[in-house]
Motif scaffolding. Structure first.
Motif, PDB file in Angstrom:
ATOM      1  N   LEU A  98       0.825  -1.209   0.000  1.00 16.50           N
ATOM      2  CA  LEU A  98       0.000   0.000   0.000  1.00 16.50           C
ATOM      3  C   LEU A  98       0.862   1.263   0.000  1.00 16.50           C
ATOM      4  N   LYS A  99       1.921   1.251   0.808  1.00 16.81           N
ATOM      5  CA  LYS A  99       2.801   2.414   0.869  1.00 16.81           C
ATOM      6  C   LYS A  99       3.466   2.674  -0.481  1.00 16.81           C
ATOM      7  N   ARG A 100       3.936   1.607  -1.140  1.00 14.19           N
ATOM      8  CA  ARG A 100       4.548   1.785  -2.465  1.00 14.19           C
ATOM      9  C   ARG A 100       3.529   2.314  -3.466  1.00 14.19           C
ATOM     10  N   CYS A 101       2.318   1.777  -3.409  1.00 13.40           N
ATOM     11  CA  CYS A 101       1.268   2.244  -4.320  1.00 13.40           C
ATOM     12  C   CYS A 101       0.942   3.714  -4.086  1.00 13.40           C
ATOM     13  N   HIS A 102       0.846   4.106  -2.834  1.00 11.17           N
ATOM     14  CA  HIS A 102       0.591   5.513  -2.526  1.00 11.17           C
ATOM     15  C   HIS A 102       1.735   6.390  -3.032  1.00 11.17           C
ATOM     16  N   ASP A 103       2.984   5.925  -2.865  1.00 13.52           N
ATOM     17  CA  ASP A 103       4.134   6.709  -3.323  1.00 13.52           C
ATOM     18  C   ASP A 103       4.085   6.949  -4.833  1.00 13.52           C
ATOM     19  N   LEU A 104       3.620   5.951  -5.568  1.00 11.54           N
ATOM     20  CA  LEU A 104       3.552   6.059  -7.030  1.00 11.54           C
ATOM     21  C   LEU A 104       2.198   6.597  -7.511  1.00 11.54           C
ATOM     22  N   HIS A 105       1.299   6.888  -6.589  1.00 15.40           N
ATOM     23  CA  HIS A 105      -0.058   7.334  -6.928  1.00 15.40           C
ATOM     24  C   HIS A 105      -0.742   6.342  -7.865  1.00 15.40           C
ATOM     25  N   VAL A 106      -0.571   5.058  -7.528  1.00 18.37           N
ATOM     26  CA  VAL A 106      -1.239   3.985  -8.262  1.00 18.37           C
ATOM     27  C   VAL A 106      -2.731   4.021  -7.940  1.00 18.37           C
ATOM     28  N   ASP A 107      -3.558   3.783  -8.937  1.00 21.35           N
ATOM     29  CA  ASP A 107      -5.007   3.886  -8.741  1.00 21.35           C
ATOM     30  C   ASP A 107      -5.585   2.709  -7.969  1.00 21.35           C
ATOM     31  N   TYR A 108      -5.136   1.490  -8.308  1.00 22.87           N
ATOM     32  CA  TYR A 108      -5.744   0.289  -7.740  1.00 22.87           C
ATOM     33  C   TYR A 108      -4.679  -0.675  -7.241  1.00 22.87           C
ATOM     34  N   LEU A 109      -4.926  -1.282  -6.074  1.00 24.32           N
ATOM     35  CA  LEU A 109      -4.132  -2.404  -5.586  1.00 24.32           C
ATOM     36  C   LEU A 109      -5.004  -3.647  -5.657  1.00 24.32           C
ATOM     37  N   ASN A 110      -4.775  -4.443  -6.695  1.00 26.76           N
ATOM     38  CA  ASN A 110      -5.527  -5.668  -6.923  1.00 26.76           C
ATOM     39  C   ASN A 110      -4.887  -6.807  -6.131  1.00 26.76           C
ATOM     40  N   PHE A 111      -5.708  -7.612  -5.455  1.00 30.07           N
ATOM     41  CA  PHE A 111      -5.154  -8.733  -4.699  1.00 30.07           C
ATOM     42  C   PHE A 111      -6.147  -9.884  -4.622  1.00 30.07           C
ATOM     43  N   HIS A 112      -5.598 -11.103  -4.536  1.00 29.40           N
ATOM     44  CA  HIS A 112      -6.411 -12.289  -4.324  1.00 29.40           C
ATOM     45  C   HIS A 112      -6.842 -12.287  -2.860  1.00 29.40           C
ATOM     46  N   PRO A 113      -8.125 -12.457  -2.569  1.00 27.28           N
ATOM     47  CA  PRO A 113      -8.607 -12.262  -1.196  1.00 27.28           C
ATOM     48  C   PRO A 113      -7.887 -13.100  -0.147  1.00 27.28           C
ATOM     49  N   GLY A 114      -7.721 -14.397  -0.386  1.00 27.10           N
ATOM     50  CA  GLY A 114      -7.068 -15.230   0.612  1.00 27.10           C
ATOM     51  C   GLY A 114      -7.436 -16.690   0.433  1.00 27.10           C
TER      52      GLY A 114
END
Length: 289
Positions: A98-114
């Protein structure tokens, strides 16, 4: 009808040599959206971007015009694990992502739920809710939206039914924005028939009834090597699998889906993605006979 200018289509591009090069690779083959890994998806310890790397990323993004940037979370992360050590490592890795995504201003963090390894699906889903809620402050500190990816139902993975995703969304939507990315191969393998316009219409109506179309933010566009309800995640190139081209023509022409970003994860990207991007554009503009 959609045109090349506003159809949002791209693929998962390599960040080898620098994250900004993923954007260059996308622009070079006609993409206007991109998915990336912000770090090695097979290692727990993630990287940290320097100010220089972030500046180069921002400059390249502005110059290429790519938008709707999506990061795909690590395959190691299991926010629903019933094993305390793995759950802690997953939580920390997700927070770092999340921190890396925020740093790059990425729109979406897609992930497999679990995955419900040694526990019930209901217990797994509740742990995912708890983990996401524990990260609500961090999620709110930047522009990146967490996005649940539909799964194929292999093994003990959850997220292969709309009901699973709805349970998670209902459990967190009061404290954070959250979306869904439909992987066409995955939902087909999970048992949702999307081969025709009529069957897609039924699936979207079910999605709207159970989850709500307002939560649908993106698609992974992949044909399937395996048949309907196989519970096997095996991607194929568009039109060369069990799903067929009518499905993808629907996505790029139906008013409920044609505005959403499409990310190819099909095989043979080096030789196929440029052709498949053009194929989707042609399907959107009725140039495929």
């Amino acid at each position: 009808m959609p045109s090349k200018e506003h159809l949002k289509v791209g693929a998962h591009f390599s960040v080898q040599g620098g994250a900004h090069l993923a954007l260059e690779r996308g622009a070079a083959i006609g993409a206007n959206v991109a998915q990336i890994f912000t770090s090695n998806q097979k290692q727990w310890k993630g990287r940290v971007f320097s100010d220089e790397e972030i500046a180069l990323w921002n400059e390249t993004k502005a110059r290429t015009g790519l938008s709707s940037i999506m990061s795909h979370g690590s395959y190691l992360i299991n926010l629903g694990s019933n094993k305390p050590e793995l759950l802690k490592k997953s939580h920390d890795a997700f927070a770092d992502e999340l921190k890396r995504c925020h740093d790059l201003h990425v729109d979406y963090l897609n992930f497999h739920p679990g995955a419900a390894t040694g526990a019930t699906e209901e217990e797994c889903l509740q742990r995912i809710i708890d983990q996401l809620r524990s990260l609500k402050t961090l999620i709110g500190e930047g522009p990146t939206m967490p996005v649940l990816e539909t799964t194929a139902g292999q093994g003990t993975c959850v997220g292969y039914t709309f009901e699973h995703l709805s349970t998670i969304i209902e459990g967190v939507k009061d404290v954070m924005p959250i979306g869904v990315c439909i992987d066409t191969c995955h939902i087909f393998s999970a048992g949702y028939d999307i081969r025709t316009r009529e069957s897609w219409d039924h699936v979207l109506k079910e999605f709207d009834r159970i989850i709500g179309l307002k939560h649908l933010v993106a698609f992974h566009v992949n044909d399937s090597m395996k048949p309907l309800a196989s519970k096997r995640d095996r991607h194929a190139n568009l039109g060369e699998g069990e799903i067929g081209l009518e499905s993808f023509e629907f996505l790029v022409t139906d008013e409920r889906t044609r505005h959403l970003p499409l990310y190819l994860e099909t095989p043979n990207g080096d030789t196929m993605w440029e052709k498949e991007i053009q194929l989707l554009i042609d399907l959107a503009t009725n140039r495929v006979k």
